[in-house]
Enzyme design. Structure first.
Site, PDB file in Angstrom:
ATOM      1  N   CYS A   1      84.090  15.956  59.533  1.00  0.00           N
ATOM      2  CA  CYS A   1      83.409  16.512  58.353  1.00  0.00           C
ATOM      3  C   CYS A   1      81.965  16.019  58.273  1.00  0.00           C
ATOM      4  O   CYS A   1      81.059  16.768  57.899  1.00  0.00           O
ATOM      5  CB  CYS A   1      84.141  16.116  57.068  1.00  0.00           C
ATOM      6  SG  CYS A   1      85.852  16.662  57.046  1.00  0.00           S
TER       7      CYS A   1
ATOM      8  N   ARG B   1      89.627  23.677  57.298  1.00  0.00           N
ATOM      9  CA  ARG B   1      88.200  24.052  57.399  1.00  0.00           C
ATOM     10  C   ARG B   1      88.100  25.580  57.287  1.00  0.00           C
ATOM     11  O   ARG B   1      88.277  26.291  58.266  1.00  0.00           O
ATOM     12  CB  ARG B   1      87.615  23.585  58.742  1.00  0.00           C
ATOM     13  CG  ARG B   1      87.651  22.095  58.901  1.00  0.00           C
ATOM     14  CD  ARG B   1      87.121  21.604  60.220  1.00  0.00           C
ATOM     15  NE  ARG B   1      87.630  20.268  60.447  1.00  0.00           N
ATOM     16  CZ  ARG B   1      87.146  19.162  59.877  1.00  0.00           C
ATOM     17  NH1 ARG B   1      86.096  19.244  59.095  1.00  0.00           N
ATOM     18  NH2 ARG B   1      87.698  17.989  60.110  1.00  0.00           N
TER      19      ARG B   1
HETATM   20  C1  BEZ Z   1      87.661  14.533  60.128  1.00  0.00           C
HETATM   21  O1  BEZ Z   1      87.346  13.771  61.015  1.00  0.00           O
HETATM   22  O2  BEZ Z   1      86.832  15.141  59.470  1.00  0.00           O
HETATM   23  C2  BEZ Z   1      89.110  14.740  59.837  1.00  0.00           C
HETATM   24  C3  BEZ Z   1      89.990  14.754  60.897  1.00  0.00           C
HETATM   25  C4  BEZ Z   1      91.347  14.930  60.637  1.00  0.00           C
HETATM   26  C5  BEZ Z   1      91.778  15.091  59.329  1.00  0.00           C
HETATM   27  C6  BEZ Z   1      90.873  15.114  58.294  1.00  0.00           C
HETATM   28  C7  BEZ Z   1      89.534  14.952  58.537  1.00  0.00           C
END
Ligand code: BEZ
Length: 235
Positions: free
Chosen positions: A52, A135
């Site tokens: 993110c 997402r």
């Molecule tokens: C992230 O790195 O943004 C992420 C990865 C897995 C689950 C939630 C967020």
């Protein structure tokens, strides 16, 4: 009585579901406040997570490219406002990534602790996670109509060339009443809708028009990059 949770999946061609929410830039009234603009409404799973963070830095870095084609950005996660503020401050103050640093996120990030908006937009997909939004990307036109929907899983960061390409392609299709072929980018040939009469189809096949036809149902024409660009950027 137990409350029933309603999960909906807004679809292409439908009016974007309306909501009011608190964001890092004050309250918003969606989509009415964005009438006359294109908008990308997108969700991310959680603040203070790496994928993110890379996405937010990229969105903020490219915000001027979206602005160039009258497209606003609005983010959302099911975190609270103070988490959002702390995360965005950390990004600005501490994170240097792929040459991007001191990145200030100026577009609104919605707090959605109740998941009300996330559920309305099909961003909670329990097979993937029932506590985090996937997402999601909704491309919404100036009339508030959903024009493209893309969902990615938690582990997969979005491709920003593609997000820009989608906005360019939708705007070009609207402006010139054409369609865009696989991997189209501004300057590439566009697809002309099938001819309405046999005479027109024959002219096309015999090369008596500005089109190139691969067969009667598959014709393209050139629209140069400059023309596309001047039209979609109104420059
Ligand atoms: C992230 O790195 O943004 C992420 C990865 C897995 C689950 C939630 C967020």
């Amino acid at each position: 009585m137990e409350e029933t949770t309603v999960f909906s999946m807004p679809r292409i061609g439908e009016k974007a579901p309306a909501f009011k929410a608190v964001t890092t830039q004050g309250e918003i009234n969606f989509p009415d406040q964005y009438a006359g603009h294109w908008v990308i409404l997108f969700s991310h799973p959680a603040d203070f997570t790496p994928v993110c963070t890379s996405e937010f830095m990229t969105f903020a870095h490219l915000e001027n490219k979206f602005e160039e084609v009258n497209c606003k950005l609005v983010g959302l996660s099911v975190d609270g406002l103070y988490s959002h503020i702390a995360w965005l401050r950390t990004i600005k103050d501490k994170i240097e990534y792929k040459g991007m640093k001191n990145v200030e996120v100026k577009f609104p990030l919605i707090e959605d602790i109740t998941m009300e908006v996330a559920k309305k937009y099909g961003m909670i997909q329990p097979g993937e996670s029932s506590t985090k939004a996937v997402r999601a990307v909704f491309v919404i036109d100036p009339k508030g109509i959903i024009r493209t929907v893309i969902y990615y899983p938690l582990s997969l960061g979005r491709n920003f060339d593609e997000l820009l390409r989608v906005v360019y392609a939708l705007q070009t299709a609207d402006a010139f009443s054409i369609a865009t072929p696989a991997d189209w980018r501004p300057g590439d040939d566009v697809i002309v809708p099938p001819a309405g009469s046999c005479g027109v189809a024959k002219d096309r096949m015999e090369g008596k028009s500005d089109m190139h036809c691969y067969d009667w149902f598959f014709c393209t024409k050139k629209i140069d990059k400059d023309t596309v660009w001047k039209t979609i950027t109104k420059k």
